[in-house]
Design a protein around this motif. Sequence first.
Motif, PDB file in Angstrom:
ATOM      1  N   PHE A 127       0.808  -1.227   0.000  1.00 34.51           N
ATOM      2  CA  PHE A 127       0.000   0.000   0.000  1.00 34.51           C
ATOM      3  C   PHE A 127       0.833   1.265   0.000  1.00 34.51           C
ATOM      4  CE2 PHE A 127      -3.980  -2.227   0.645  1.00 34.51           C
ATOM      5  CZ  PHE A 127      -4.899  -1.335   0.106  1.00 34.51           C
ATOM      6  N   MET A 133      -4.024   5.112  -3.157  1.00 35.00           N
ATOM      7  CA  MET A 133      -4.292   4.016  -2.221  1.00 35.00           C
ATOM      8  C   MET A 133      -5.778   3.699  -2.089  1.00 35.00           C
ATOM      9  SD  MET A 133      -1.504   4.739   0.802  1.00 35.00           S
ATOM     10  CE  MET A 133      -1.903   6.481   0.933  1.00 35.00           C
ATOM     11  N   ALA A 137      -7.616   0.144  -2.886  1.00 33.73           N
ATOM     12  CA  ALA A 137      -8.481  -0.567  -1.941  1.00 33.73           C
ATOM     13  C   ALA A 137      -9.839  -0.869  -2.562  1.00 33.73           C
ATOM     14  CB  ALA A 137      -8.653   0.262  -0.672  1.00 33.73           C
ATOM     15  N   THR A 152      -3.693  -6.951   4.737  1.00 35.13           N
ATOM     16  CA  THR A 152      -2.498  -6.269   4.242  1.00 35.13           C
ATOM     17  C   THR A 152      -1.589  -5.920   5.414  1.00 35.13           C
ATOM     18  OG1 THR A 152      -1.713  -4.476   2.794  1.00 35.13           O
ATOM     19  CG2 THR A 152      -3.423  -3.908   4.393  1.00 35.13           C
ATOM     20  N   CYS A 190       1.977   4.915   5.468  1.00 38.77           N
ATOM     21  CA  CYS A 190       0.741   4.343   6.031  1.00 38.77           C
ATOM     22  C   CYS A 190       0.860   4.042   7.520  1.00 38.77           C
ATOM     23  CB  CYS A 190       0.377   3.065   5.286  1.00 38.77           C
ATOM     24  SG  CYS A 190       0.261   3.239   3.503  1.00 38.77           S
ATOM     25  N   ILE A 196      -4.846   2.733   7.325  1.00 35.20           N
ATOM     26  CA  ILE A 196      -5.334   1.749   6.353  1.00 35.20           C
ATOM     27  C   ILE A 196      -6.714   1.234   6.751  1.00 35.20           C
ATOM     28  CG2 ILE A 196      -4.939  -0.553   5.371  1.00 35.20           C
ATOM     29  CD1 ILE A 196      -3.179   1.512   4.086  1.00 35.20           C
ATOM     30  N   GLN A 210      -7.082  -4.117  13.154  1.00 32.22           N
ATOM     31  CA  GLN A 210      -5.654  -3.785  13.012  1.00 32.22           C
ATOM     32  C   GLN A 210      -4.881  -4.429  14.149  1.00 32.22           C
ATOM     33  OE1 GLN A 210      -4.269   0.419  12.274  1.00 32.22           O
ATOM     34  NE2 GLN A 210      -3.381   0.162  14.308  1.00 32.22           N
TER      35      GLN A 210
END
Length: 281
Positions: A127, A133, A137, A152, A190, A196, A210
Amino acid sequence: MESELEQIREQQRASWNKFSPGWKKWDDLMMDFLRPMGNEIIQSLQLKETDHVLDIAAGTGEPGLTIAALVGKGKVVITDLSEDMLDIAKENALHKGINNIETLACDVCELPFPDDRFDAISCRFGFMFFPDMLLAAKEMARVLKPGGRIATSVWNVPEKNFWVTAIMSTINRNMELPPPPPGSPGMFRCAQDQFIADLFVQAGLKNVTQKEVLSQLKTQTTEVYWTMMTEVAAPFVAALSKADDATKEKIKTEVFQAVKDKFPDGNVHIDASALVISGEK
């Protein structure tokens, strides 16, 4: 704007092709380093043996090849901008006896697949290099089947990644390089918490999570660290190419000292931190 994105894309393709011999040379070391992130991506995807999986920005083939071994009755399409990197991926597949893959050079912002094509999508450290970006996505979400999962990884903040900053901060201290335009591709583009994750939500994904994943770059010696990094890291090579011989030598000396200060016993195992983000369509 479109021509600007195209220009970035072509520069990246040329750069990855140029550095592919370095990645082939250091593949075992780098794949050992990146394995924890790949394993977390795989775990997040909740794969089934019959799944058809897309691996984006796969470079020399991972985590796509590991995934292919897990989906024995399925298939993995391994993609990258760089044809030369994908040639290495094909060689690696041959060495491992993996044949349920195909490789395809393509751009993530224009994926050549129909809607709802794949059961899962992996993208390890891609990414931060994508020109757009959000478009990337959205394209991933488009080709993912309803109920399918995307995972990712991106690098965490500089403070947790001395393996990059040891050289990068030394270059910046010794050379007056113009700062890159805001938002341009780069290692820590990122790194912001939930960056993200928010992008995934904008792309229409749900149940987004995450997780921090730690790893170590086990170069053993400072010499191996310096040699490897200056053979695989395009930004470092580009910056050093603008320095005169005396400045290059000064940078190298200071990097060696910084690593020695960090690892006085001479056993260079450099900590790294990444974020793995996953979501569902």
